[in-house]
Design an enzyme around this catalytic site. Structure first.
Site, PDB file in Angstrom:
ATOM      1  CG  ASP A  23      -1.684   1.255   1.457  1.00 51.53           C
ATOM      2  OD1 ASP A  23      -1.656   2.132   0.566  1.00 51.53           O
ATOM      3  OD2 ASP A  23      -2.338   1.378   2.519  1.00 51.53           O
ATOM      4  CD  GLU A 187      -5.107   3.496  -2.478  1.00 45.94           C
ATOM      5  OE1 GLU A 187      -5.982   4.241  -2.004  1.00 45.94           O
ATOM      6  OE2 GLU A 187      -3.977   3.895  -2.807  1.00 45.94           O
ATOM      7  CG  ASP A 211      -8.918   5.146   1.995  1.00 44.34           C
ATOM      8  OD1 ASP A 211      -8.456   5.706   3.015  1.00 44.34           O
ATOM      9  OD2 ASP A 211      -8.200   4.568   1.162  1.00 44.34           O
TER      10      ASP A 211
HETATM   11  P1  ADP Z   1      -2.915   7.457   3.757  1.00 45.32           P
HETATM   12  O1  ADP Z   1      -3.755   6.353   3.213  1.00 45.32           O
HETATM   13  O2  ADP Z   1      -3.325   8.809   3.250  1.00 45.32           O
HETATM   14  O3  ADP Z   1      -1.469   7.218   3.577  1.00 45.32           O
HETATM   15  P2  ADP Z   1      -3.513   6.558   6.497  1.00 45.32           P
HETATM   16  O4  ADP Z   1      -4.639   5.689   6.164  1.00 45.32           O
HETATM   17  O5  ADP Z   1      -2.276   5.920   6.970  1.00 45.32           O
HETATM   18  O6  ADP Z   1      -3.191   7.595   5.337  1.00 45.32           O
HETATM   19  O7  ADP Z   1      -4.044   7.585   7.610  1.00 45.32           O
HETATM   20  C1  ADP Z   1      -3.216   8.466   8.278  1.00 45.32           C
HETATM   21  C2  ADP Z   1      -4.058   9.362   9.151  1.00 45.32           C
HETATM   22  O8  ADP Z   1      -4.723   8.577  10.144  1.00 45.32           O
HETATM   23  C3  ADP Z   1      -3.237  10.386   9.884  1.00 45.32           C
HETATM   24  O9  ADP Z   1      -3.866  11.657   9.795  1.00 45.32           O
HETATM   25  C4  ADP Z   1      -3.281   9.879  11.320  1.00 45.32           C
HETATM   26  O10 ADP Z   1      -3.146  10.915  12.270  1.00 45.32           O
HETATM   27  C5  ADP Z   1      -4.655   9.257  11.377  1.00 45.32           C
HETATM   28  N1  ADP Z   1      -4.802   8.313  12.499  1.00 45.32           N
HETATM   29  C6  ADP Z   1      -4.043   7.240  12.791  1.00 45.32           C
HETATM   30  N2  ADP Z   1      -4.458   6.639  13.913  1.00 45.32           N
HETATM   31  C7  ADP Z   1      -5.518   7.371  14.373  1.00 45.32           C
HETATM   32  C8  ADP Z   1      -6.389   7.269  15.519  1.00 45.32           C
HETATM   33  N3  ADP Z   1      -6.230   6.319  16.432  1.00 45.32           N
HETATM   34  N4  ADP Z   1      -7.369   8.190  15.642  1.00 45.32           N
HETATM   35  C9  ADP Z   1      -7.521   9.172  14.730  1.00 45.32           C
HETATM   36  N5  ADP Z   1      -6.740   9.316  13.651  1.00 45.32           N
HETATM   37  C10 ADP Z   1      -5.750   8.427  13.472  1.00 45.32           C
HETATM   38 MG    MG Z   2      -4.464   4.812   2.242  1.00 46.69          MG
END
Ligand code: ADP
Ligand code: MG
Length: 621
Positions: A23, A187, A211
């Protein structure tokens, strides 16, 4: 036969060639694989560093690159040398970035030679492909280190709305990281797979995948039937995500604390600390009611869940509006959705979970880790491609019709929209002029009848066709669309074997809004298009007819009477006049009919003569 190897650290038997699922996220990236013993997907956690690798690349002064959590620390302290959100730049031109050019803290160059953006770090230039490759390399190394086996092959996921150019760029990044990319997977498709949806080909399901990541929000409505994952609609906001939640908290603290408000603009250290504390607060509030901390023992950081929810309510509402739009586009009601799947770290926020469950009228699925679910699904897809699950065939579909330009600027569809991919389709064409040795093949994408309303993907000449009378050459045009949605076009003149092919890699592709717009336009303009198509067809038929009759009279005049020739010329001129006057299709067809009626007995007569001559051992041309 598959080779096996023994993992020296655990003593377990492994396949030598592991295919991993990746991913490659805007904020975070992960790599997963199928455990050889229990056959379950698992995200790789190398040396207890956690499964999440922040998608951040830092260039140190000595030229070394650092990827992941360590690089993230430089975001505030050394922004010019710290690259984040590179996924937003993949396959894009400077123009594509539009109003978001100032979003990036580092320098973006408009490189006109390729049309694609580049990033400047000190005195060096990097393509987004190269920067993404750095992240992929890190993931690959972690996988190799953890699994103690070489990793050379991977499946990589991309958002459902990624166009050809963005998919190709992702594939190229994989290649640059030393990976053979077996498949680019959507995705939401991966997320559905991780939940076991679509594994049974007999199952039919309609699924919503919500998502919410760090900086992007996507909602995809999928229809899954017979192992085919069809994207019915997508919507979202490419600049909305968990980062906005963090910013809302920071602004709240600035507004309620004079100490912060007075110094925050100049104090880099304070900015960095506020960012970290805000994210920590947000995450804490996903499981607790209150967050209390401080910065350097002096500045209090305090926030309660209900305050946080008031701050983010408008953002959450915006995502629900997108869900509504996606459902309207898919022409579905919430009760027609069989399952709702939560993806992305930000779906851990309870208010988000509740809003989504309420909108769809059923509890959303969040039993799998929302950070990992896409990578887990990618690992399952990798396993399928490795041939370990022979009963499953996964297919995606192409979102827009692909075709070529034919007479009069008409679009001749070759692969219709929503065709399962991979697919191959072709059609035979011929020349319209005697002795024609070149044939221009123009490839278009879109739903409109006229190519000028569609999007040109490529153009090439099939050269070296042996000179033959019009209509004799047989040119096969084949479209080969691979499983990643990348198109190869080949043209072959069958009699001579002359052949030409192009891989279609548009310089930069369509945004999801543009795809939607194109579909919308085709529906709105369907009536006009049909009229225009009929008009063009009439003109082309007339031109073809003029050419053929003139040629016929030239060659076979000796078998016609003077009167017949006169009348033919009169009717030819009449048809030419109608065309010149811009006559409508009915007028054109009337003139064609007159000419045809008058000249059709000639063909019969010439045929008789030619048969007679053939029997006498003579040939006519
Ligand atoms: P992407 O797919 O854009 O790479 P992710 O799915 O990894 O992103 O999401 C990252 C986001 O999730 C960040 O803004 C992070 O702060 C938030 N995040 C991670 N854990 C938590 C949580 N327990 N509660 C709220 N937000 C969270
Ligand atoms: Mg993502």
């Amino acid at each position: 036969m598959a080779k096996v190897a023994i993992n020296l650290s655990t003593g377990s038997i492994q396949q030598e060639e592991v295919i991993v699922g990746i991913d490659l996220g805007t904020t975070n990236s992960l790599v997963a694989y199928i455990h050889p013993e229990d056959r379950k997907p698992i995200a790789i956690n190398d040396q207890g560093q956690g499964t999440i690798v922040p998608s951040v690349v830092h260039f140190a002064a000595n030229g070394e690159t650092i990827v992941g959590t360590l690089a993230k620390d430089y975001l505030t302290t050394d922004p010019a040398n710290t690259i984040y959100s590179v996924k937003r730049l993949l396959g894009k031109s400077y123009k594509d970035l539009g109003e978001h050019k100032n979003y990036f803290g580092y320098k973006i160059i408009d490189d006109n030679s390729e049309g694609l953006v580049k990033v400047r770090v000190q005195d060096r230039f990097y393509s987004p492909i190269k920067l993404s490759a750095e992240i992929l390399k890190e993931l690959r190394e972690r996988a190799e280190h953890s699994l103690k086996t070489p990793v050379n092959r991977a499946v990589i996921t991309v958002p459902a709305y990624f166009n050809d150019s963005q998919r190709q760029a992702t594939r190229d990044a994989g290649k640059l990281a030393g990976l053979e990319v077996l498949r680019i997977v959507n995705e939401p498709t991966a997320a559905a797979l991780a939940y076991g949806i679509g594994i049974d080909p007999a199952e039919e399901k309609t699924v919503a995948v919500y998502d919410l990541g760090g900086g992007t929000f996507d909602i995809s409505i999928l229809s899954i039937h017979q192992g085919i994952f069809e994207v019915l609609s997508t919507n979202g906001d490419t600049y909305l995500g968990g980062d906005d939640f963090d910013r809302a908290i920071i602004n709240h603290w600035i507004q309620n604390n004079e100490l912060i408000a007075d110094t925050v603009n100049e104090d880099k250290h304070l900015q960095q600390e506020l960012r970290l504390k805000a994210e920590e607060a947000k995450k804490t509030l996903s499981s607790q009611e209150v967050y209390t901390s401080n910065i350097d023992g002096t500045i209090d950081c305090h926030i309660e869940r209900h305050t946080f929810e008031t701050l983010i309510a408008p953002i959450v509402s915006k995502t629900i509006e997108s869900c509504k739009q996606a459902m309207a586009d898919a022409k579905l009601q919430p009760e027609q959705i069989d399952a709702v799947i939560m993806v992305g770290g930000s779906t851990r926020v309870p208010m988000v979970y509740e809003a989504v469950s309420e909108f769809f009228g059923k509890p959303a699925n969040n039993s799998l880790n929302p950070d990992e679910v896409v990578a887990l699904g990618a690992a399952i897809q990798a396993d399928i491609l490795a041939g370990n699950r022979k009963d499953i065939l996964l297919l995606d579909v192409t979102p827009l019709t692909l075709g070529i330009e034919t007479m009069g600027g008409l679009m001749d569809p070759i692969i219709p929209r929503n065709s399962k991919i991979p697919t191959k389709a072709g059609r035979q064409y011929t020349t319209s002029v005697d002795g024609q040795v070149n044939m221009k093949i123009s490839v278009y994408q879109g739903e409109r009848d006229l190519v000028k309303e569609n999007r040109k993907l490529a153009e090439f000449d099939l050269k070296g066709i042996p000179a033959m009378p019009a209509g004799f050459p047989k040119v096969d045009v084949n479209f080969i669309l691979n499983a990643d949605g990348i198109l190869k076009v080949e043209a072959i003149e069958v009699r001579s074997g002359v052949r030409q092919e192009v891989e279609v890699k548009p310089q930069y592709g369509l945004t999801d809004e543009q795809v939607e717009q194109m579909l919308m336009d085709s529906m709105l303009n369907a009536k006009e298009d049909v009229a225009a198509r009929m008009q063009i067809e009439a003109r082309s038929t007339a031109e073809q007819m003029l050419y053929q009759v003139e040629r016929f009279v030239d060659k076979n005049g000796e078998h016609l009477t003077e009167e017949e020739i006169q009348l033919t010329h009169k009717n030819l001129q009449n048809l030419r006049d109608v065309l010149a006057a811009g006559g409508d299709k009915d007028a054109i067809y009337t003139a064609i009919d007159t000419l045809e009626e008058q000249t059709s007995p000639f063909a019969e007569r010439i045929m008789q003569i030619s048969i007679k001559q053939a029997m006498q051992g003579k040939k006519i041309e």
